[in-house]
Design a protein around this motif. Sequence first.
Motif, PDB file in Angstrom:
ATOM      1  N   LEU A 235       1.128  -1.215  -0.041  1.00  0.00           N
ATOM      2  CA  LEU A 235       0.158  -0.114  -0.109  1.00  0.00           C
ATOM      3  C   LEU A 235       0.726   1.186  -0.181  1.00  0.00           C
ATOM      4  CD1 LEU A 235      -3.179  -1.149   2.163  1.00  0.00           C
ATOM      5  CD2 LEU A 235      -3.248  -0.309  -0.097  1.00  0.00           C
ATOM      6  N   ASP A 236       1.860   1.112   0.450  1.00  0.00           N
ATOM      7  CA  ASP A 236       2.682   2.546   0.451  1.00  0.00           C
ATOM      8  C   ASP A 236       3.145   2.823  -0.771  1.00  0.00           C
ATOM      9  OD1 ASP A 236       2.011   2.453   3.471  1.00  0.00           O
ATOM     10  OD2 ASP A 236       4.344   1.625   4.032  1.00  0.00           O
ATOM     11  N   MET A 237       3.792   1.337  -1.190  1.00  0.00           N
ATOM     12  CA  MET A 237       3.994   1.473  -2.354  1.00  0.00           C
ATOM     13  C   MET A 237       3.427   1.833  -3.536  1.00  0.00           C
ATOM     14  SD  MET A 237       6.467  -2.304  -2.572  1.00  0.00           S
ATOM     15  CE  MET A 237       7.039  -1.893  -3.999  1.00  0.00           C
ATOM     16  N   LEU A 238       2.174   1.850  -4.078  1.00  0.00           N
ATOM     17  CA  LEU A 238       1.067   2.776  -4.732  1.00  0.00           C
ATOM     18  C   LEU A 238       0.587   3.765  -4.129  1.00  0.00           C
ATOM     19  CD1 LEU A 238      -1.400  -0.439  -4.030  1.00  0.00           C
ATOM     20  CD2 LEU A 238       0.396  -0.392  -6.470  1.00  0.00           C
ATOM     21  N   ALA A 239       0.715   4.508  -2.562  1.00  0.00           N
ATOM     22  CA  ALA A 239       1.101   5.726  -2.507  1.00  0.00           C
ATOM     23  C   ALA A 239       1.628   6.790  -2.854  1.00  0.00           C
ATOM     24  CB  ALA A 239       0.744   5.304  -0.907  1.00  0.00           C
ATOM     25  N   VAL A 240       3.006   5.637  -2.963  1.00  0.00           N
ATOM     26  CA  VAL A 240       4.187   6.581  -3.702  1.00  0.00           C
ATOM     27  C   VAL A 240       3.954   6.869  -5.025  1.00  0.00           C
ATOM     28  CG1 VAL A 240       7.123   6.325  -4.051  1.00  0.00           C
ATOM     29  CG2 VAL A 240       5.539   6.361  -1.892  1.00  0.00           C
ATOM     30  N   GLY A 241       3.344   5.528  -6.175  1.00  0.00           N
ATOM     31  CA  GLY A 241       3.551   5.144  -7.610  1.00  0.00           C
ATOM     32  C   GLY A 241       1.877   6.440  -7.547  1.00  0.00           C
ATOM     33  N   GLU A 242       0.986   6.524  -6.977  1.00  0.00           N
ATOM     34  CA  GLU A 242       0.255   7.423  -7.092  1.00  0.00           C
ATOM     35  C   GLU A 242       0.839   9.102  -6.892  1.00  0.00           C
ATOM     36  OE1 GLU A 242      -3.100   5.583  -4.282  1.00  0.00           O
ATOM     37  OE2 GLU A 242      -3.678   5.263  -6.434  1.00  0.00           O
ATOM     38  N   ARG A 243       1.462   9.334  -5.980  1.00  0.00           N
ATOM     39  CA  ARG A 243       1.727  10.679  -5.741  1.00  0.00           C
ATOM     40  C   ARG A 243       2.648  11.220  -6.933  1.00  0.00           C
ATOM     41  NH1 ARG A 243       3.590  10.105  -0.145  1.00  0.00           N
ATOM     42  NH2 ARG A 243       1.879   8.742   0.573  1.00  0.00           N
ATOM     43  N   SER A 244       3.814   9.561  -7.647  1.00  0.00           N
ATOM     44  CA  SER A 244       4.620  10.639  -8.130  1.00  0.00           C
ATOM     45  C   SER A 244       4.327  10.078  -9.651  1.00  0.00           C
ATOM     46  CB  SER A 244       5.494   9.359  -8.095  1.00  0.00           C
ATOM     47  OG  SER A 244       5.294   7.616  -8.373  1.00  0.00           O
ATOM     48  N   GLY A 245       3.282   9.835  -9.892  1.00  0.00           N
ATOM     49  CA  GLY A 245       2.081   9.307 -10.711  1.00  0.00           C
ATOM     50  C   GLY A 245       3.267   8.452 -11.476  1.00  0.00           C
ATOM     51  N   ASP A 246       3.524   7.029 -11.686  1.00  0.00           N
ATOM     52  CA  ASP A 246       4.439   6.515 -12.346  1.00  0.00           C
ATOM     53  C   ASP A 246       4.264   5.524 -11.566  1.00  0.00           C
ATOM     54  OD1 ASP A 246       6.022   5.572 -13.999  1.00  0.00           O
ATOM     55  OD2 ASP A 246       7.950   5.392 -12.672  1.00  0.00           O
ATOM     56  N   MET A 247       2.031   4.415 -11.961  1.00  0.00           N
ATOM     57  CA  MET A 247       1.796   3.835 -11.286  1.00  0.00           C
ATOM     58  C   MET A 247       2.388   2.217 -12.462  1.00  0.00           C
ATOM     59  SD  MET A 247      -0.241   4.106  -9.173  1.00  0.00           S
ATOM     60  CE  MET A 247      -1.471   2.554  -8.846  1.00  0.00           C
ATOM     61  N   ASP A 248       3.141   2.512 -13.874  1.00  0.00           N
ATOM     62  CA  ASP A 248       3.288   1.418 -14.187  1.00  0.00           C
ATOM     63  C   ASP A 248       4.069   1.014 -13.510  1.00  0.00           C
ATOM     64  OD1 ASP A 248       0.985   2.557 -16.202  1.00  0.00           O
ATOM     65  OD2 ASP A 248       2.378   2.728 -17.770  1.00  0.00           O
ATOM     66  N   ALA A 249       5.260   1.596 -13.346  1.00  0.00           N
ATOM     67  CA  ALA A 249       6.387   1.070 -12.872  1.00  0.00           C
ATOM     68  C   ALA A 249       6.404   0.397 -11.034  1.00  0.00           C
ATOM     69  CB  ALA A 249       7.453   2.231 -12.336  1.00  0.00           C
ATOM     70  N   THR A 250       5.353   1.673 -10.638  1.00  0.00           N
ATOM     71  CA  THR A 250       5.464   1.204  -8.942  1.00  0.00           C
ATOM     72  C   THR A 250       4.577   0.191  -8.892  1.00  0.00           C
ATOM     73  OG1 THR A 250       5.404   3.337  -8.862  1.00  0.00           O
ATOM     74  CG2 THR A 250       4.009   2.075  -7.269  1.00  0.00           C
ATOM     75  N   LEU A 251       3.582  -0.732  -9.734  1.00  0.00           N
ATOM     76  CA  LEU A 251       2.515  -2.105  -9.908  1.00  0.00           C
ATOM     77  C   LEU A 251       4.099  -2.612  -9.889  1.00  0.00           C
ATOM     78  CD1 LEU A 251      -0.930  -0.705 -11.347  1.00  0.00           C
ATOM     79  CD2 LEU A 251      -0.263  -1.060  -9.134  1.00  0.00           C
ATOM     80  N   GLN A 252       4.435  -2.251 -11.068  1.00  0.00           N
ATOM     81  CA  GLN A 252       5.827  -3.605 -11.085  1.00  0.00           C
ATOM     82  C   GLN A 252       6.320  -4.210 -10.278  1.00  0.00           C
ATOM     83  OE1 GLN A 252       5.459  -5.303 -14.525  1.00  0.00           O
ATOM     84  NE2 GLN A 252       7.339  -6.368 -13.296  1.00  0.00           N
ATOM     85  N   LYS A 253       6.841  -3.211  -9.410  1.00  0.00           N
ATOM     86  CA  LYS A 253       7.656  -3.259  -8.836  1.00  0.00           C
ATOM     87  C   LYS A 253       6.574  -3.858  -7.342  1.00  0.00           C
ATOM     88  CE  LYS A 253      12.110  -1.363  -9.057  1.00  0.00           C
ATOM     89  NZ  LYS A 253      12.895  -2.207  -9.467  1.00  0.00           N
TER      90      LYS A 253
END
Length: 128
Positions: A57-75
């Motif tokens: 969930l923390d990783m997803l929150a960072v991805g949402e804030r940074s706007g890079d959900m594709d890479a965050t979801l992969q990580k």
Amino acid sequence: VLYAAGMSMVDSVDIAADACANLYMGRAIKYAIPALQSGQSLTESLARTRVISPMVLDMLAVGERSGDMDATLQKATEYMDSEVDASIHKIGIALFVLMILIAGFIVGSIVIDFWRKFYGAIVGAAGQ
């Protein structure tokens, strides 16, 4: 993968929930879909299900804030895969130790039973 291919987040989560091998987790993720449709973020929607680990969930929150959900979801996927591998490895070790203990208990009970009967026969023969 679905989100990176251009599907909407709602459709991606719906298909992912259907494809989830864990039925409990799949059903819980389905409950996040109405919240996503009403405009809540993916992190908030999945946090309500209580089946996703706080680290993801923390990783997803960072991805949402940074706007890079594709890479965050992969990580997040890689992280969850490594967690599953580690859990399976730990369970394998625990089962191995458990099997050794069970085998030791069985062998020990056989040996104790043998010696108990052996000494019982000696005491019985000495008493005659």
